[in-house]
Every structure is written in C-alpha cells, then in structure tokens.
Scaffold this motif. Structure first.
Motif, mmCIF file in Angstrom:
data_model
loop_
_atom_site.group_PDB
_atom_site.id
_atom_site.type_symbol
_atom_site.label_atom_id
_atom_site.label_comp_id
_atom_site.label_asym_id
_atom_site.label_seq_id
_atom_site.Cartn_x
_atom_site.Cartn_y
_atom_site.Cartn_z
ATOM 1 N N ILE A 163 0.835 -1.204 0.000
ATOM 2 C CA ILE A 163 0.000 0.000 0.000
ATOM 3 C C ILE A 163 0.870 1.255 0.000
ATOM 4 N N ARG A 164 1.944 1.240 0.806
ATOM 5 C CA ARG A 164 2.847 2.399 0.850
ATOM 6 C C ARG A 164 3.535 2.607 -0.502
ATOM 7 N N LEU A 179 0.526 -11.520 1.688
ATOM 8 C CA LEU A 179 1.379 -11.220 2.840
ATOM 9 C C LEU A 179 2.783 -10.821 2.406
ATOM 10 N N ALA A 180 3.260 -11.416 1.320
ATOM 11 C CA ALA A 180 4.605 -11.119 0.823
ATOM 12 C C ALA A 180 4.653 -9.855 -0.021
ATOM 13 N N GLY A 181 3.478 -9.225 -0.233
ATOM 14 C CA GLY A 181 3.442 -7.990 -0.993
ATOM 15 C C GLY A 181 3.463 -8.183 -2.497
ATOM 16 N N LEU A 182 3.060 -9.364 -2.976
ATOM 17 C CA LEU A 182 3.058 -9.628 -4.414
ATOM 18 C C LEU A 182 1.864 -9.007 -5.127
ATOM 19 N N GLY A 225 -2.336 -6.914 11.694
ATOM 20 C CA GLY A 225 -1.859 -5.781 10.910
ATOM 21 C C GLY A 225 -0.982 -6.163 9.740
ATOM 22 N N THR A 226 -0.788 -7.452 9.482
ATOM 23 C CA THR A 226 0.057 -7.871 8.355
ATOM 24 C C THR A 226 -0.703 -7.809 7.035
ATOM 25 N N LEU A 227 -2.028 -7.712 7.106
ATOM 26 C CA LEU A 227 -2.862 -7.442 5.941
ATOM 27 C C LEU A 227 -3.850 -6.349 6.320
ATOM 28 N N GLN A 228 -4.155 -5.487 5.356
ATOM 29 C CA GLN A 228 -5.126 -4.422 5.596
ATOM 30 C C GLN A 228 -6.285 -4.551 4.611
ATOM 31 N N ILE A 229 -7.490 -4.208 5.074
ATOM 32 C CA ILE A 229 -8.680 -4.256 4.219
ATOM 33 C C ILE A 229 -8.708 -3.021 3.329
ATOM 34 N N ILE A 230 -8.988 -3.235 2.064
ATOM 35 C CA ILE A 230 -9.094 -2.147 1.101
ATOM 36 C C ILE A 230 -10.570 -1.876 0.830
ATOM 37 N N GLU A 231 -11.039 -0.689 1.185
ATOM 38 C CA GLU A 231 -12.426 -0.307 0.963
ATOM 39 C C GLU A 231 -12.561 0.333 -0.416
ATOM 40 N N LEU A 232 -13.445 -0.207 -1.235
ATOM 41 C CA LEU A 232 -13.659 0.303 -2.592
ATOM 42 C C LEU A 232 -15.106 0.750 -2.759
ATOM 43 N N ASP A 233 -15.455 1.234 -3.953
ATOM 44 C CA ASP A 233 -16.810 1.720 -4.184
ATOM 45 C C ASP A 233 -17.797 0.587 -4.492
#
Length: 298
Positions: A174-175, A234-237, A254-262
């Motif tokens: 995400i960063r 988890l590995a950022g792929l 906190g190793t995965l974050q939820i992505i809120e979409l429309d």
C-alpha cells in the motif's frame, strides 16, 4: 405374452381367488368392484381362457385359474420383494458415493465426518479445484467454489455456504503503490488472480444496488489456491480478494489491511452440483444436508 399382461390384472385375479369374492377383493385392493371385475375379464381375454366360473351362488377357479394362481403366486411375491428391496436401498444412506471436490481441509473434515456417521457409504473422492468438463461424468456430486454467476451446466446447483470476501493488501504494498478507492484504480495495480478457478480474471464485485460488476486486473501471480493467494498477499506480491474468515488473524495482526472500494467483492460460494432433482438418492440429499450443517457453523 408378458408385455400384453398388466400386473394389476394379475393382482386382482389373485385377490379374487384368495377371498373367493370380487367384493372382498375390491375392499382389500381399495378399488371399485367393477374395476376388479374388469381386470379379471381383461386377463381372461388376453389368455383366451376362463379363469373363474361365476354363478349366482358361488364362484370357483377353473383348472386354468388354479394353474395360473399356483405358478404366478411365487413370481408376484418375488417381484414385490425385489421392488421393496430397491425402494429400501434407495432410502438408506449406503452404497458408493463418488465426489469431485477441492482439496481443502474444512471440506475434507466434513466428508470424513459424514463417512464416520454413515459407515455403509463407500466413498470415492477425486480432488480438483477447477475440474475440466470432461471429468464431470462418473461422479454423483461435484463441489466447486464460484464467485458471481454460475454457468449453466445442466446440473442442479445447490448452494452450501457463502463466504463474505474482502480485498486485502500488505502495508508495504500500500505504501509503495498507494491505497485504491475505486474499482478502476485496480487497473494499474499488481493483483493476485486465479489461474483457472473461479473463471480467472476479471474480478467480480457487487454494487450496493445488487448489480454484479467486473473489473479487469493485471497479475503476474496467478494461483489456484486460497492459501497461496494469502501468502502472496502477505509477501506484498499484489492486492488479493480473499474470504474474510481466512485472513482474520492477519488483519488483526496488521500484516494485511482491508481495502475499501466503491463496490464490495462478490461473496465466494460453495456449490454442490448433481444431476436431476427427481428421485435423488437418499445418500446425496443427506450428504448435502450434512455439508450445509457442518460448514454453516464454521
């Protein structure tokens, strides 16, 4: 000759012979007396011989009637026993059960528990997450995960369980790429997609009005495994759609974050596919009920 004789004619004749009365035979068979009389008359006509001598005072079997009764009594009894046996077998949870299903622990546990509960079942199980059409013949039941509309295969589709899904990503990803907010944002982001299962890309979402939406994504990591998709995330792929319950611990950590979409990802549903609704074997209906009960409490 046998194709010209109705079984009910023989049953009526046997009953009249045994009770020596059309009226009593009709009561026993729960039929009008006229029907029983007509059955015997039709039987006599087809055999071209009189089976019963009827007078106003008495009724007796002719020699032909005696012969027919004695030679067919055992046959009718054997036929009835055979039909009863088939009916009883169809209503019991026994015999071979041939299943094609994904190799997933929760499903494996449910199938094992079913076999323990019903030891008369003889299980043959083939595992495949995305079976080819040519493999479908020869199985009593197929278990398959589907997201979105299912294709018309000519099989009955019974939903077993529905799993709420979410889009997730590792914090570092995400960063690096930014947090998407709309479906269209996914177009230029690395995503994890399925190779052949769930019909591959595009991803399937559901609008708030219930309409299904599809979104094409680019992926250099395509897998037919929920576990590999999670480990890849988890590995950022890439961003991934996963059943929420499969990554609860990672989200809490906190190793995965939820992505809120429309729009929300369409739920992942497990279906049982089998041929036809009429006269379905008891073992299949009991097995499907078992899966719904077992997986619905997971």
């Amino acid at each position: 000759m046998i194709e010209q004789i109705e079984q009910q004619w023989l049953k009526s004749f046997h009953c009249v012979y045994e009770y020596n009365s059309f009226k009593k035979a009709a009561e026993q068979l729960n039929l009008p007396t006229s029907n029983v009389s007509r059955h015997v008359a039709l039987l006599e006509e087809k055999l071209n011989t009189r089976l019963l001598e009827r007078t106003t005072r008495r009724m007796t079997a002719t020699e032909a009637g005696e012969q027919l009764y004695s030679t067919t009594r055992g046959l009718l009894a054997a036929l009835n026993d055979a039909l009863e046996e088939v009916n009883q077998h169809a209503q019991t949870v026994a015999g071979p059960l041939r299943i094609l299903m994904p190799d997933i622990p929760v499903l494996a546990k449910a199938v094992v528990d079913f076999c323990v509960e019903h030891p008369a079942i003889s299980l043959s199980c083939e595992t495949s997450l995305s079976p080819k059409e040519s493999l479908l013949d020869g199985f009593d039941l197929i278990l398959s995960y589907q997201r979105g509309k299912i294709t018309d295969s000519g099989w009955v589709a019974k939903e077993i369980v529905r799993l709420r899904s979410i889009v997730v990503a590792a914090p570092d990803l995400i960063r690096q790429h930014g947090r998407p907010h709309k479906l269209a944002d996914l177009t230029h982001l690395p995503c994890i997609s399925s190779l052949t299962a769930l019909n591959g890309t595009p991803w399937v979402f559901r609008h708030s009005n219930g309409q299904l939406l599809t979104q094409s994504v680019k992926s250099s990591f395509k897998v037919n495994s929920g576990n590999m998709a999670k480990f890849g995330a988890l590995a950022g792929l890439g961003f991934a759609i996963l059943p929420e319950e499969s990554c609860t611990d990672e989200i809490n950590a906190g190793t995965l974050q939820i992505i809120e979409l429309d729009a929300e990802p369409e739920s992942l549903a497990l279906y049982a596919f089998y041929a036809g609704r009429k006269h379905l074997a008891k073992k299949i209906t009991i097995f499907v009920d078992h899966l719904q009960k077992h997986l619905g409490t997971q």
